[in-house]
Write an enzyme that holds these catalytic residues in place. Structure first.
Site, PDB file in Angstrom:
ATOM      1  N   ASP A  67      11.511 -65.571  33.757  1.00  0.00           N
ATOM      2  CA  ASP A  67      12.108 -65.628  32.125  1.00  0.00           C
ATOM      3  C   ASP A  67      13.582 -65.708  32.270  1.00  0.00           C
ATOM      4  OD1 ASP A  67      12.343 -63.044  33.690  1.00  0.00           O
ATOM      5  OD2 ASP A  67      11.152 -61.957  32.099  1.00  0.00           O
ATOM      6  N   ASP A 136       6.814 -50.905  27.638  1.00  0.00           N
ATOM      7  CA  ASP A 136       5.798 -51.393  26.497  1.00  0.00           C
ATOM      8  C   ASP A 136       4.873 -52.352  27.116  1.00  0.00           C
ATOM      9  OD1 ASP A 136       7.438 -53.896  26.910  1.00  0.00           O
ATOM     10  OD2 ASP A 136       8.017 -54.250  24.929  1.00  0.00           O
ATOM     11  N   HIS A 138       4.965 -55.063  28.914  1.00  0.00           N
ATOM     12  CA  HIS A 138       5.423 -56.591  29.151  1.00  0.00           C
ATOM     13  C   HIS A 138       5.280 -56.739  30.512  1.00  0.00           C
ATOM     14  CE1 HIS A 138       9.901 -55.782  28.938  1.00  0.00           C
ATOM     15  NE2 HIS A 138       9.744 -55.966  30.071  1.00  0.00           N
ATOM     16  N   GLU A 143       5.964 -59.429  25.204  1.00  0.00           N
ATOM     17  CA  GLU A 143       5.916 -58.395  24.494  1.00  0.00           C
ATOM     18  C   GLU A 143       4.771 -58.149  23.803  1.00  0.00           C
ATOM     19  OE1 GLU A 143       8.152 -56.666  25.567  1.00  0.00           O
ATOM     20  OE2 GLU A 143      10.318 -57.038  24.619  1.00  0.00           O
TER      21      GLU A 143
END
Ligand code: F6R
Length: 261
Positions: A67, A136, A138, A143
């Site tokens: 990313d 979270d 990810h 997400e």
């Protein structure tokens, strides 16, 4: 999935680096999927040490990072491109023409995302994908509610992820709100996945992702579908796992790990 518990974060990172090193020694032309973040920093330190002291050769490999933030140039000190340059690419004998990150400055994110997928396919797919995990759940910047079959695309970051990045960007307003990330489906296509998590703050999400139901609410839970996924955790990150005794027994008795233990 195999879950390997190491005594502390340093041991977990070192084992992760040894898996990468073995992959490269077995196949000098391996295609590596790379991750950034704090957890990975010690892995790159160890890989650089293996290069300098034991001649680990990066010259034939190709890399694809997961990313990049939208809006940051490769030279921006806060970009993932710069993270990789400073921690790995400039410190080993890698051919930078074969290192790839999504272009966060593109005017056409859709075209760049498709081109990134095409570049992975043209390289023959990813042999080993390194992964961290966000609080979270990810992986990459997938997400919660990322489709389990998603491909490389633009994602809006959650407020939690944005807050976590304030330490890097200095203040809340400077943290990018969006990123280009490989999709969960892209990650699941790599031939092997290797997730590293350490620290007690990761314990709740590690337990959810590994032992909870597969759900788009926790992207990392999709790794349960992967035929060859190894997860390396330290004792702190493993502290909420139910099956620890079994995971330890499997690791101790698995011949594949004999020379890496
Ligand atoms: C970064 C990435 C993220 C991180 C995750 C954990 O390329 O893909 O999924 O791996 O946010 O980050 P740390 O290690 O900083 O907790």
């Amino acid at each position: 999935m195999e879950i390997i518990i190491q005594p502390d974060a340093a041991a977990a990172a070192s084992l992760t680096a040894r898996v990468v090193a073995k992959t490269l020694r077995d196949n000098p032309h391996a295609v590596l999927g790379l991750a950034t973040g704090q957890t990975m920093e010690s892995v790159y330190i160890e890989l650089v040490r293996l290069h300098r002291e034991e001649g680990l050769d990066f010259s034939g490999c190709t890399t694809f990072n997961l990313d990049e933030f939208i809006g940051l140039t490769p030279a921006d000190p806060r970009s993932y491109h710069r993270y990789m340059t400073d921690r790995l690419f400039a410190l080993v004998n890698i051919d930078t023409a074969r290192t790839h990150l999504p272009d966060g400055t593109t005017g056409d994110v859709r075209a760049e995302s498709q081109a990134y997928e095409d570049r992975i396919a043209a390289a023959g797919g990813i042999d080993l994908q390194l992964l961290g995990i966000g609080r979270d759940g990810h992986i990459g910047f997938n997400e919660p509610m990322s489709a389990l079959r998603s491909r490389t695309r633009e994602k809006a970051l959650t407020p939690e992820t944005i807050l976590h990045n304030v330490s890097v960007f200095g203040d809340l307003d400077s943290v990018p709100r969006r990123a280009i990330t490989m999709g969960v489906g892209t990650i699941l296509e790599s031939r092997r996945c290797l997730l590293l998590a350490s620290g007690v703050e990761k314990a709740p999400i590690v337990a959810k992702a590994l032992e909870g139901p597969i759900t788009a609410m926790v992207s990392a839970s999709a790794l349960q579908l992967h035929p060859r996924c190894s997860v390396i955790v330290d004792e702190a990150a493993a502290s909420k796992l139910q099956g620890k005794a079994y995971y330890r027994w499997v690791f101790e008795n698995e011949p594949e790990w004999a020379d890496l233990r």
